[in-house]
Enzyme design. Sequence first.
Site, short mmCIF file in Angstrom:
data_model
loop_
_atom_site.label_atom_id
_atom_site.label_comp_id
_atom_site.label_asym_id
_atom_site.label_seq_id
_atom_site.Cartn_x
_atom_site.Cartn_y
_atom_site.Cartn_z
N ALA A 250 0.81 -1.23 0.00
CA ALA A 250 0.00 0.00 0.00
C ALA A 250 0.84 1.28 0.00
CB ALA A 250 -0.94 0.00 1.20
N ALA A 251 2.11 1.16 -0.39
CA ALA A 251 2.98 2.34 -0.34
C ALA A 251 2.41 3.49 -1.18
CB ALA A 251 4.38 1.98 -0.82
N GLY A 252 1.93 3.16 -2.38
CA GLY A 252 1.35 4.19 -3.24
C GLY A 252 0.11 4.82 -2.64
N ASP A 253 -0.71 4.00 -1.99
CA ASP A 253 -1.93 4.53 -1.36
C ASP A 253 -1.60 5.45 -0.20
OD1 ASP A 253 -3.52 3.12 -3.15
OD2 ASP A 253 -3.57 1.34 -1.87
#
Length: 302
Positions: A250-253
């Site tokens: 979920a790094a992008g989120d």
Amino acid sequence: MTHGILIIGSSNTDMVIKTDHLPVPGETILGGTFFMTPGGKGANQAVAAARLGGTVTLICKVGKDMFGNEAKALFKQEGINISHLLTDATLPSGIALIIVDKKAENCIAVASGANAALMWDDLQNIDALMEAATLILIQLEIPLATVHYIVTKAFSKGIPVMLNPAPACALSDELLQCISIITPNETEAEILTGIKVTDVTSAQQAANMLYSKGIPTVIITMGSNGALVLHDGIFHHVPAIAVQAVDTTAAGDVFNGALAVALSHGKAVHEAAAFACKAASISVTRLGAQASAPYIHEVENL
């Protein structure tokens, strides 16, 4: 009272298996650890933004099942306004199957369920919510017709829209010119522009192409290489914080949720991107999607 950030998107339950390596077609891997965690790009970004001090309203669609009920309870616990959340009477809640290897790389398959039934006509009564928002954040895990409806309606009202084009697909110039901020990663930037992003120079080329479509702010996230910002014709390269990655799911989120919060609080774009890079760098040191989102004090103390 402004709701600050309006997020319209997906909610899934993530079923995660941690393995030594990602399987190739036909391969069965034994011995992986299993856990279940709430996910979905819209929901992940809402939780990240709420934990980082944002005032967040989330619109998504869940099923009339245990996964949907659990998601609603968790959103309330995080302090997210879900007064406009929708429940589908027949379709199940969205599910994502995720495999994460020991290098923190992942592969994901999603059964969209109720997310695929979040239609534009579900959103005809949200004018007041839109007008109260500082920023609208949207992704591509809901029908493209719904995205188009929200983006063009917000544009006609002069409300900034931030599009996280994930999972990436071809988007019309008509849609792109209504976007205020776009935040692709390297793979998504290549799908949108045809330019393979491998370093800052190629990221600049891809960003220039998106900027030429009429998007005032382009931010390409590049994992451990940080983020490249193109805002009003000026480039900023924001370096990443060096960490030992455990799970990049979920790094992008987290980046997008953090960026939305910083912008809604009036930060300059490159400062907001630096804040978002810090938040994302903390998230990759933890397992899970929403579970990995840091709290504001953790980012401030980094």
